[in-house]
Scaffold this active site. Structure first.
Site, PDB file in Angstrom:
ATOM      1  N   ASP A  30      28.867  60.805  27.697  1.00 64.52           N
ATOM      2  CA  ASP A  30      29.791  62.488  28.685  1.00 64.52           C
ATOM      3  C   ASP A  30      29.340  63.034  27.032  1.00 64.52           C
ATOM      4  O   ASP A  30      30.228  63.546  26.420  1.00 64.52           O
ATOM      5  CB  ASP A  30      30.980  62.529  29.339  1.00 64.52           C
ATOM      6  CG  ASP A  30      31.601  63.958  29.801  1.00 64.52           C
ATOM      7  OD1 ASP A  30      31.072  62.995  31.358  1.00 64.52           O
ATOM      8  OD2 ASP A  30      31.616  64.745  29.788  1.00 64.52           O
ATOM      9  N   ILE A  31      28.956  64.624  27.045  1.00 59.75           N
ATOM     10  CA  ILE A  31      29.468  65.711  26.977  1.00 59.75           C
ATOM     11  C   ILE A  31      30.722  66.398  26.187  1.00 59.75           C
ATOM     12  O   ILE A  31      30.974  66.355  24.851  1.00 59.75           O
ATOM     13  CB  ILE A  31      28.052  66.876  26.714  1.00 59.75           C
ATOM     14  CG1 ILE A  31      27.919  67.924  26.140  1.00 59.75           C
ATOM     15  CG2 ILE A  31      29.077  67.389  27.998  1.00 59.75           C
ATOM     16  CD1 ILE A  31      27.003  69.093  25.834  1.00 59.75           C
ATOM     17  N   ASN A  86      32.881  60.909  41.415  1.00 58.45           N
ATOM     18  CA  ASN A  86      33.344  62.004  41.809  1.00 58.45           C
ATOM     19  C   ASN A  86      32.255  62.590  42.995  1.00 58.45           C
ATOM     20  O   ASN A  86      31.068  63.068  42.309  1.00 58.45           O
ATOM     21  CB  ASN A  86      33.918  63.518  40.952  1.00 58.45           C
ATOM     22  CG  ASN A  86      34.831  63.496  39.682  1.00 58.45           C
ATOM     23  OD1 ASN A  86      35.473  62.773  40.393  1.00 58.45           O
ATOM     24  ND2 ASN A  86      34.855  63.339  38.834  1.00 58.45           N
ATOM     25  N   GLY A  92      35.744  67.314  43.020  1.00 55.53           N
ATOM     26  CA  GLY A  92      35.911  68.032  41.993  1.00 55.53           C
ATOM     27  C   GLY A  92      34.859  67.076  41.602  1.00 55.53           C
ATOM     28  O   GLY A  92      33.838  67.530  39.772  1.00 55.53           O
ATOM     29  N   GLN A  93      33.408  67.391  41.898  1.00 60.41           N
ATOM     30  CA  GLN A  93      32.437  67.356  41.147  1.00 60.41           C
ATOM     31  C   GLN A  93      31.191  68.459  41.262  1.00 60.41           C
ATOM     32  O   GLN A  93      32.100  69.434  41.503  1.00 60.41           O
ATOM     33  CB  GLN A  93      31.465  66.732  42.210  1.00 60.41           C
ATOM     34  CG  GLN A  93      30.337  66.080  41.994  1.00 60.41           C
ATOM     35  CD  GLN A  93      29.142  66.092  42.567  1.00 60.41           C
ATOM     36  OE1 GLN A  93      29.376  65.519  44.166  1.00 60.41           O
ATOM     37  NE2 GLN A  93      27.263  65.246  42.359  1.00 60.41           N
ATOM     38  N   HIS A  99      26.041  60.715  39.954  1.00 58.88           N
ATOM     39  CA  HIS A  99      27.012  59.718  38.700  1.00 58.88           C
ATOM     40  C   HIS A  99      27.949  59.034  38.951  1.00 58.88           C
ATOM     41  O   HIS A  99      28.939  59.182  38.920  1.00 58.88           O
ATOM     42  CB  HIS A  99      27.426  60.715  37.202  1.00 58.88           C
ATOM     43  CG  HIS A  99      28.080  61.396  37.357  1.00 58.88           C
ATOM     44  ND1 HIS A  99      27.188  62.975  38.701  1.00 58.88           N
ATOM     45  CD2 HIS A  99      29.090  62.229  36.880  1.00 58.88           C
ATOM     46  CE1 HIS A  99      28.602  63.766  38.692  1.00 58.88           C
ATOM     47  NE2 HIS A  99      29.104  63.624  38.044  1.00 58.88           N
ATOM     48  N   HIS A 101      31.396  57.743  36.213  1.00 56.30           N
ATOM     49  CA  HIS A 101      31.572  58.105  34.761  1.00 56.30           C
ATOM     50  C   HIS A 101      32.765  56.480  33.985  1.00 56.30           C
ATOM     51  O   HIS A 101      32.695  56.001  35.701  1.00 56.30           O
ATOM     52  CB  HIS A 101      33.300  59.045  34.493  1.00 56.30           C
ATOM     53  CG  HIS A 101      32.482  59.908  35.504  1.00 56.30           C
ATOM     54  ND1 HIS A 101      32.278  61.545  34.670  1.00 56.30           N
ATOM     55  CD2 HIS A 101      32.450  61.341  35.872  1.00 56.30           C
ATOM     56  CE1 HIS A 101      32.695  62.432  35.092  1.00 56.30           C
ATOM     57  NE2 HIS A 101      32.316  62.375  36.041  1.00 56.30           N
TER      58      HIS A 101
END
Ligand code: AMP
Ligand code: ZN
Length: 115
Positions: A30-31, A86, A92-93, A99, A101
């Site tokens: 994740d960035i 999400n 909260g997507q 994906h 997490h």
């Protein structure tokens, strides 16, 4: 061709810090990590979210779930990890390509705080 952010990462048009790749799956860091280890596992197939998955995607979803602990271990999460999916605006997507997490390391608090 989808201009979805994660589809562009799958095609190599946007760089990522790759964790894993096979014919169906890609995993990358994740960035904006929320923990020392925080990466994403995505299907290469574009699905907006879990909401649009159907029985035809059962094998793909199963493969994702089975891969998650393998990759978590490879990333050093020997003591456990959190998985988060999400789904939709209400969940909260923010990126509408399915994906998971995978989050761990450090102090992971209980997800639901009870007063
Ligand atoms: P979600 O809220 O579940 O849709 O999560 C989207 C996640 O994608 C967030 O945690 C972002 O930090 C992450 N993200 C956004 N852009 C990138 C990118 N280019 N590379 C890696 N992760 C990203
Ligand atoms: Zn996509």
């Amino acid at each position: 061709m989808s201009d979805c952010l994660f589809c562009r990462i799958v095609r190599g048009e946007i760089p990522c810090r790759k964790v894993y790749e096979d014919d169906d799956m890609l995993a990358f860091h994740d960035i904006n990590p929320v923990a020392p280890v925080h990466f994403m596992l995505i299907p290469k197939l574009h699905l907006d979210s879990l909401s649009v998955a159907g029985s035809g995607h059962a094998a793909l979803l199963g493969k994702m779930l089975l891969l998650a602990p393998v990759l978590a271990k490879e990333q050093g999460l020997n003591n456990g990890f959190r998985t988060v999916i999400n789904t939709g605006k209400g969940g909260g997507q923010e990126v509408f390509h399915l994906h998971i997490h995978i989050i761990g390391g450090g102090n992971i608090p209980p997800m639901v705080r009870r007063e």
